[in-house]
Design an enzyme around this catalytic site. Structure first.
Site, short mmCIF file in Angstrom:
data_model
loop_
_atom_site.label_atom_id
_atom_site.label_comp_id
_atom_site.label_asym_id
_atom_site.label_seq_id
_atom_site.Cartn_x
_atom_site.Cartn_y
_atom_site.Cartn_z
N SER A 127 0.80 -1.36 -0.16
CA SER A 127 -0.10 0.04 0.04
C SER A 127 0.86 1.03 0.12
CB SER A 127 -0.90 -0.06 1.22
OG SER A 127 -1.46 -1.13 1.59
N GLY A 173 -3.46 8.45 -5.28
CA GLY A 173 -4.51 9.10 -4.42
C GLY A 173 -5.73 8.26 -4.47
N HIS A 201 -0.73 -1.64 -16.13
CA HIS A 201 -0.34 0.02 -16.20
C HIS A 201 0.36 0.26 -17.39
CE1 HIS A 201 0.74 3.79 -14.62
NE2 HIS A 201 -0.10 3.57 -13.67
N ARG A 213 0.28 11.89 -16.23
CA ARG A 213 -0.53 12.01 -17.35
C ARG A 213 -1.72 12.98 -17.01
NH1 ARG A 213 -2.84 7.34 -18.63
NH2 ARG A 213 -2.05 6.24 -16.81
N SER A 218 -8.90 1.97 -6.32
CA SER A 218 -8.10 0.83 -5.51
C SER A 218 -7.68 1.22 -4.06
CB SER A 218 -7.12 0.23 -6.17
OG SER A 218 -6.12 0.92 -6.46
#
Lengths: 247, 217, 607
Positions: free
Chosen positions: C44, C50, C257, C273, C410
């Site tokens: 984590s 965020g 990803h 991005r 997530s």
């Protein structure tokens, strides 16, 4: 020109009664963009599967892989072999208990630190799920984050002269934690409360100002600034208590 | 030294905070005194008459006697308080030495140097205060005799650099501890500290040499 | 053998595990968290971007609400999500963000006045409202209609995990780090805890618990190139699968990803991005607008990943010794922005690649990133098949993400689900009694002990654990990566079955004493291959393309036949998972439709 690297690695397995601390030597051909993460895993998978070391995120954010690299504590995952000489000596961090070879038990040390510093927000305010959040200036949030960036790798503890000499020293990692809560307006502790935690030779007055912590911190935390700040704050707190109407 | 975890601290102590102030305060006072003492003695560079004249004035005001006793007291306090931080136990000393050797870190070596010079100074200054105070007032000839006879020249040759190192490193570390030396000005102040060290050494060694060469007649 | 009793045992002490633990400990129950590493080193901590929550404080999030967040989430999942769960999640997320702020997370805050922001590589000005000054700010993330992602500089995961672990320490939650669960103690109906191996000494311990929570994160490390921490090997999932009764949901749903770095596979946050970073090809040409005129680089992850592979297949990739890649360009964001707001990205480039993103392009390629699949639970977090077993976070299939999860959902899920499931566990524990059978404990421990001894002694063979893992990597890379097809998957399933057989014959080359990594991997390896089989076999059977599951031979999303969830279980002695299916959602708020990005045809459901 591809180099052949020589690794001198500390070996000891505390779980094996026959194990004696010693150094083992390995050779490995260097490849492009090789880090110690890549090198150590290749050594384990290709040469010696009993080699013990810790990695987790391998991206410099989790703090698992601190070790003493050619004399300096640092994160193995972001140490590029091209920045090192042909011979690389790896030792486990001092101060912490040895798990095996290069792996040390930082987890236990840091949990004890949370308890010593009471590493959480002390507030009498209750959370109200129906209410808007309390406002905060963005600069304050950024300042707290800056002090919250410690990844608990233990490099500063291993590099600290005082921490090497006395096991009850809170060490820079503990001080930066205290500084983080001292900077947070949500934490209602006063200077006098913080004095209870760090106002001693096991606390801030044990710091000898050698700055090895500042020089090895892989996250470049402002340790020097915060150690000076805390010493002034605690020094003034004790003087205030001497005054008839002081604290 | 190996530890499972950070050991629990004893209850906090107001004394530690005060002692920290005392250590720095006495250190600063001694440093200041050492500088003045040296400047005073270096007046011999302008001739024995200059030193003797200054000394006569100070003796008339009883500065030498009173100051000497005061400094002796401050010195004792500083030595006692600062000794808290010295690794006296053999195991600790070994740990400290190994740590310094491993780390390749100039400031950590500087601390080792400060501890070693502390021992030299503790022994020498105790003797020096005793011999000095029992033989007031300071006179160029008396000092010259001391330097030229009984091998004291060599003792001074060891002690003066020790004093300079101890003093400059101590001042530098106090600056770090209290946050006067910051990340931004550290390199600059360190450089200036080295200049100071050099200046102190030059002046004190020149003075020593002058005493050495002063005619005893 | 040491036996430890507790009310709740959590396997994993990352955000989901600790958030649950806090809720349960707060209700007065005892909790022990197991963790492979010290709790704060959990994966984590690596999340940079965020957490999504519809607070709507930022001007670019103006008018946001849980309803809009709900639409983004369900669309993002390509209608694979359980809509009731998605609804619960979006409603609870804003409260959870405020709770975290109360506990100490230094969220970035709104600063009233005019600021320069970036969108699609172009700067623009926007004025933050004075009345929102000091409230939690948010930034842009892919696949969302509003700027909704709460962030703390470039280290949201770090800031939240540290706060969470502080809170856990405050409540006296016990964390046993360097401890790995090797099997669940159960009787086929009820879960009673776990047999746990100490990674310091190698000793086995038994933890008896009234409730057991799997919160062990994803299974990304069954792939060779993964942005996940190296501990994300799906251990919690294999424990559940090995019970024979618990079920894993949608294991074929694996997200890639778009911007893993080459060669170290370190994630460069989507925030790059979001803030205006662009993707370039070998000619330094910005190609994404050609494929996705509206969203360009900000289309959802699966779309960007796919477009990148598609573009590389046209020969526009950059050749390197580590394989083909593309470029990520953030040079135009400026020194101030890169060195502060994107500091972690800056550090990754400087420290791991030796390049300066202010002046140089960053080599990136699609890399395994997130596992949507996991231990299938109902909306309360209770696992299918075993009473007393729960799951939350990435290791669970709750199922918020369906076939593709949105960036920022997530990390938010870990704390929101952690809170909800934690409250449910506390409720479950209230007045729940169970009898622990010492026979079950002894049997389970003896079985594990015997298995470990055979691996150490090489009684079953001398197969190298690293060779077995390489074989698994090779198969998944060819058969079950960004693009999939029937031929490769059929081959992949067969090849993995052979590897599974080899995994039964692993023997150590080292002595296996103490904190031995070879042994720890050898114990996990057969379970990892079974997870790989669940992925590959699930992907073979699912003859459609949905979210991140892209079949070249079945490019349509098939709502007529496949608007459902794969459930995999492993029957004792089997060499393939048993697959069954259930409807994706029983509660429908948003009927299946077009996502608005990603293209592709849809075969509508028969009405």
């Amino acid at each position: 020109m591809q180099r052949s690297l020589t690794f001198n690695i500390f070996r000891h397995n505390p779980q094996d009664p026959a194990s004696v601390p010693h150094m083992d030597t390995y050779k490995l051909d260097e490849t492009d963009s090789m880090t110690l993460f890549i090198a150590l895993h290749r050594l384990r998978e290709e040469q010696d599967p009993s080699l013990k070391f810790d990695f987790c995120c391998r991206a410099g954010v989790c703090g698992s892989c601190a070790m003493v690299i050619n004399g300096r504590p640092g994160l193995a995952c972001h140490t590029k072999t091209r920045d090192l000489p042909d011979t690389i000596t790896l030792l486990p961090l001092p101060v912490f208990k040895l798990v095996g070879d290069l792996a040390v038990d930082t987890g236990t040390w840091f949990r004890a630190m949370y308890q010593r510093t009471e590493s959480w927000i002390h507030t009498r305010a209750e959370f109200d799920p129906a209410a808007q959040e309390a406002r905060m200036e963005n600069e304050v949030a950024n300042a707290i984050y800056e002090l919250d960036r410690c990844i608990e790798c233990g490099c500063c503890v291993a590099a600290c002269g005082t921490a090497n000499l006395r096991s009850d020293f809170l060490a820079p990692a503990g001080f930066i934690r205290v500084a983080r809560f001292a900077a947070d307006p949500r934490d209602q502790r006063t200077d006098a409360d913080f004095y209870e935690i760090i106002g001693s030779d096991e606390g801030i007055f044990g710091c000898m100002g050698l700055l090895a912590c500042e020089d090895v911190c892989p996250k470049h935390l402002p340790l020097q600034t915060q150690l000076g700040y805390l010493r002034r704050k605690m020094g003034l707190t004790v003087l205030k208590r001497l005054l008839p109407f002081g604290g | 030294m190996e530890t499972d975890c950070i050991a629990p601290a004893r209850p906090r102590s107001r004394a530690d905070g005060l002692l920290d102030w005392v250590q720095m305060g006495t250190g600063a006072a001694l440093a200041l005194f050492a500088c003045m003492h040296m400047i005073f003695l270096s007046s011999v560079l302008f001739g024995a008459g200059a030193l003797n004249g200054l000394s006569a004035v100070m003796d008339a005001l009883h500065i030498e006697t009173l100051g000497g006793i005061g400094i002796a007291v401050v010195f004792c306090i500083h030595a006692t308080v600062a000794a808290r931080k010295i690794p006296f136990k053999a195991a600790q000393a070994v740990t400290a030495w190994r740590h310094a050797r491993l780390l390749h870190h100039p400031e950590t070596w500087a601390w080792v140097a400060q501890v070693l010079t502390a021992f030299i100074l503790a022994v020498f200054i105790t003797i020096h205060i005793w011999t000095g105070l029992t033989d007031l007032p300071v006179q160029a000839l008396k000092s010259a005799v001391r330097v030229q006879l009984g091998g004291w020249f060599w003792v001074f040759l060891l002690v003066l650099p020790a004093l300079a190192l101890h003093l400059v490193i101590g001042a530098w570390r106090a600056g770090v501890k209290w946050g006067l030396i910051t990340r931004e000005n550290r390199a600059d102040i360190t450089r200036k500290g080295l200049y100071l060290l050099g200046g102190f050494l030059c002046l004190s060694l020149l003075t020593l040499l002058r005493f050495r060469l002063l005619p005893l007649e | 053998m040491q036996i430890i009793h507790t009310d709740l045992l959590t396997i994993g002490a990352g955000l989901a595990g600790e958030r649950c633990a806090i809720e349960v400990a707060g209700a007065g129950f005892s909790v022990v968290c197991l963790s492979l590493v010290p709790a704060r080193r959990s994966h984590s901590v690596a999340a940079q971007g965020g957490m999504q929550a519809a607070l709507g404080n930022a001007i670019m999030g103006d008018g946001d609400s849980p309803d809009v967040h709900f639409l983004d989430t369900v669309k993002g999942s390509d209608w694979g999500a359980d809509q009731e769960v998605a609804r619960m999640f979006v409603e609870a997320a804003p409260i959870e963000m405020r709770r975290l702020a109360h506990w100490g997370v230094p969220w970035n805050r709104v600063v009233a006045g005019t600021h320069t922001y970036w969108k699609g590589g172009k700067p623009f000005e926007a004025t933050e409202k004075a009345e929102n000054h000091g409230l939690i700010h948010s930034r842009a993330f892919g696949g969302t209609a509003k700027w909704r992602t709460c962030y703390a500089s470039d280290g949201a995961g770090h800031a939240v995990l540290y706060t969470m672990d502080n809170r856990a320490a405050q409540l006296g939650v016990t964390v046993h780090d360097r401890s790995e669960a090797v099997s669940l103690i159960h009787d086929g109906e009820t879960c009673h805890g776990a047999i746990v191996r100490c990674l310091r000494t190698g000793e086995l311990r038994a933890y008896l618990a009234r409730a057991t929570l799997v919160a062990s994160g994803g299974y990304g490390r069954i792939y060779r190139a993964s942005t996940n921490a190296i501990i994300c090997e799906g251990t919690g999932l294999s424990l559940a699968l090995d019970t024979g009764v618990a079920k894993l949901g949608n294991m074929e749903a694996v997200q890639f990803h778009p911007t893993g770095t080459v060669p170290t596979d370190i994630l460069v946050t989507e925030g790059c991005r979001g803030d205006g970073g662009t993707l370039l090809d070998r000619d330094e040409y910005r190609f994404m607008p050609d494929y996705e005129p509206d969203k360009a680089e900000l289309a959802s992850r699966d779309v960007v990943s796919r477009r990148m592979i598609e573009h590389m297949r046209t020969g526009k990739g950059v050749q390197s010794p580590y394989g083909e890649h593309l470029w990520l360009d953030i040079r135009h964001l400026g020194e101030q922005h890169i060195r502060t707001k994107l500091r972690e990205v800056d550090e990754i480039c400087q420290n791991f690649l030796g390049i300066d993103p202010l002046h140089q392009l960053i080599p990136v390629r699609p890399t395994q990133h997130y596992s949507m699949g996991g231990v299938r639970t109902d909306k309360t977090g209770a696992a299918y098949g075993l009473k007393g077993l729960f799951s939350a976070g990435e290791s669970a299939c709750w199922d918020l993400h369906g076939f593709n999860r949105l960036g920022g959902n997530s990390l938010a899920e870990t704390v929101v689900a952690g809170g909800i499931v934690g409250r449910n566990i506390a409720e479950f524990l209230q007045g729940y009694d169970t009898a622990f059978s010492t026979a079950h404990v002894r049997e389970a421990a003896a079985r594990d002990d015997a298995r470990i001894r055979r691996i150490v002694s090489g009684a079953d063979g001398k197969e190298s654990v690293y060779a077995v893992r390489e074989a698994m990597y090779d198969i998944l890379e060819r058969a079950a990566y960004v693009f999939r097809n029937g031929t490769d998957l059929t081959w992949g399933v067969q090849a993995l079955q052979e590897v599974h057989e080899r995994a039964q014959h692993i023997g150590l080359a080292s002595d296996g004493v103490g904190a031995n990594a070879e042994l720890a991997l050898a114990i996990r390896m057969p379970g990892m291959v079974r997870l790989a089989l669940c992925v590959c076999f699930g992907a073979l059977m699912r003859t459609e393309s949905r979210g991140s599951h892209t079949r070249e031979d079945f490019p349509e999303r098939n709502d007529r036949d496949w608007l459902n969830r794969t459930l995999a279980s492993w029957r004792p002695g089997a060499d393939l998972p048993h697959l069954e299916y259930e409807p994706a959602t029983s509660y429908v708020e948003l009927p299946p439709g077009d996502r608005g990005y990603g293209g592709g045809k849809i075969i509508p459901a028969a009405s």
